[in-house]
Design a protein around this motif. Structure first.
Motif, PDB file in Angstrom:
ATOM      1  N   CYS A  20      -4.894  -0.330   8.852  1.00 34.51           N
ATOM      2  CA  CYS A  20      -5.523  -0.062   7.561  1.00 34.51           C
ATOM      3  C   CYS A  20      -5.981  -1.396   6.974  1.00 34.51           C
ATOM      4  O   CYS A  20      -7.073  -1.527   6.464  1.00 34.51           O
ATOM      5  CB  CYS A  20      -4.482   0.646   6.700  1.00 34.51           C
TER       6      CYS A  20
ATOM      7  N   TRP B  77       0.890  -1.177   0.000  1.00 36.92           N
ATOM      8  CA  TRP B  77       0.000   0.000   0.000  1.00 36.92           C
ATOM      9  C   TRP B  77       0.919   1.214   0.000  1.00 36.92           C
ATOM     10  O   TRP B  77       1.823   1.319   0.849  1.00 36.92           O
ATOM     11  CB  TRP B  77      -0.890   0.014   1.248  1.00 36.92           C
TER      12      TRP B  77
ATOM     13  N   TYR C 280      -0.314  11.432   2.243  1.00 32.73           N
ATOM     14  CA  TYR C 280      -1.229  12.227   3.062  1.00 32.73           C
ATOM     15  C   TYR C 280      -0.745  13.667   2.954  1.00 32.73           C
ATOM     16  O   TYR C 280       0.462  13.926   2.987  1.00 32.73           O
ATOM     17  CB  TYR C 280      -1.189  11.782   4.528  1.00 32.73           C
TER      18      TYR C 280
ATOM     19  N   HIS D 179      -8.691   5.272   7.178  1.00 33.89           N
ATOM     20  CA  HIS D 179      -8.062   6.494   7.720  1.00 33.89           C
ATOM     21  C   HIS D 179      -7.847   7.523   6.618  1.00 33.89           C
ATOM     22  O   HIS D 179      -6.749   7.649   6.078  1.00 33.89           O
ATOM     23  CB  HIS D 179      -6.753   6.137   8.423  1.00 33.89           C
TER      24      HIS D 179
ATOM     25  N   ASP E 243       2.920   0.695   3.373  1.00 37.09           N
ATOM     26  CA  ASP E 243       2.648  -0.473   4.226  1.00 37.09           C
ATOM     27  C   ASP E 243       3.093  -1.718   3.482  1.00 37.09           C
ATOM     28  O   ASP E 243       2.946  -1.802   2.257  1.00 37.09           O
ATOM     29  CB  ASP E 243       1.144  -0.630   4.469  1.00 37.09           C
TER      30      ASP E 243
ATOM     31  N   ASP F 131       3.474   7.425   2.781  1.00 31.50           N
ATOM     32  CA  ASP F 131       3.231   6.316   3.708  1.00 31.50           C
ATOM     33  C   ASP F 131       3.233   5.006   2.923  1.00 31.50           C
ATOM     34  O   ASP F 131       2.542   4.912   1.901  1.00 31.50           O
ATOM     35  CB  ASP F 131       1.861   6.552   4.373  1.00 31.50           C
TER      36      ASP F 131
HETATM   37  N1  SME Z   1      -1.060   3.039   9.587  1.00 32.49           N
HETATM   38  C1  SME Z   1      -1.172   4.463   9.526  1.00 32.49           C
HETATM   39  C2  SME Z   1      -2.532   4.902   9.037  1.00 32.49           C
HETATM   40  C3  SME Z   1      -2.628   4.998   7.559  1.00 32.49           C
HETATM   41  S1  SME Z   1      -2.948   3.535   6.795  1.00 32.49           S
HETATM   42  O1  SME Z   1      -1.789   2.651   7.013  1.00 32.49           O
HETATM   43  C4  SME Z   1      -3.077   3.720   5.169  1.00 32.49           C
HETATM   44  C5  SME Z   1      -0.863   5.064  10.892  1.00 32.49           C
HETATM   45  O2  SME Z   1      -0.679   4.339  11.873  1.00 32.49           O
HETATM   46  O3  SME Z   1      -0.804   6.287  11.001  1.00 32.49           O
END
Ligand code: SME
Length: 163
Positions: free
Chosen positions: A107, A45, A49, A73, A132, A130
């Motif tokens: 997520c 992913w 942001y 989120h 993942d 970001d």
């Molecule tokens: N895991 C992130 C939130 C965003 S989602 O992974 C797309 C966090 O802990 O801020």
């Protein structure tokens, strides 16, 4: 299979090419998330942001271009999540095992590790990249270097085109 370092050199050149042809920051962000997800096999992913500063409202990280499953989120306050921690500190955060980090906002149940890198414009955080992974400890020093490179390229692009 090329090493992460060799692959990352190639991907950096491809990112440079995207930056030289993208007409807008949106187009560059879309190209970057697609490229990183396609080329780096453990980046499951990948998304941006962007920091929203509305008068009278607390600052908020708002979901921008991304590749992967839809996340719950879409708006993250700065005091929440790994995302909030990276934006607040202005530092890259690498989490090798998300399930043992109390800050983690889930997520997908498949996510095992995460990296979040702030994007700066003229020294100020304006957003973050970001990523993942479904694999634990997916982000080593070379990955960090590559993701920070992408964040810098976007920051420079924004500096050039944003007033
Ligand atoms: N895991 C992130 C939130 C965003 S989602 O992974 C797309 C966090 O802990 O801020």
């Amino acid at each position: 299979m090329p090493t992460v370092a060799a692959k990352s050199q190639l991907v950096k050149k491809e990112i440079d090419h995207l930056a030289s042809t993208a007409l807008t920051a949106e187009e560059l962000m879309q190209g970057m998330v697609r490229k990183l997800n396609e080329r780096m096999l453990k980046y499951n992913w990948v998304g941006f942001y962007l920091l929203e500063n509305s008068p009278g409202q607390p600052p908020m990280l708002v979901l921008g271009p991304f590749v992967g499953a839809m996340t719950p989120h879409t708006r993250i306050p700065l005091n929440q999540g790994i995302c909030g921690a990276a934006a607040t500190s202005g530092k890259t955060v690498v989490v090798h095992d998300v399930n043992s980090d109390p800050r983690y906002l889930a997520c997908s149940i498949e996510t095992k590790s995460e990296i979040v890198v702030p994007v700066f414009v003229r020294g100020k955080v304006v957003g973050e990249l970001d990523i993942d992974s479904h694999f634990p400890s997916a982000f080593g020093p070379e990955d960090q270097e590559l993701v920070e490179y992408c964040a810098r390229v976007l920051g420079k692009h924004l500096e050039k085109f944003r007033q």
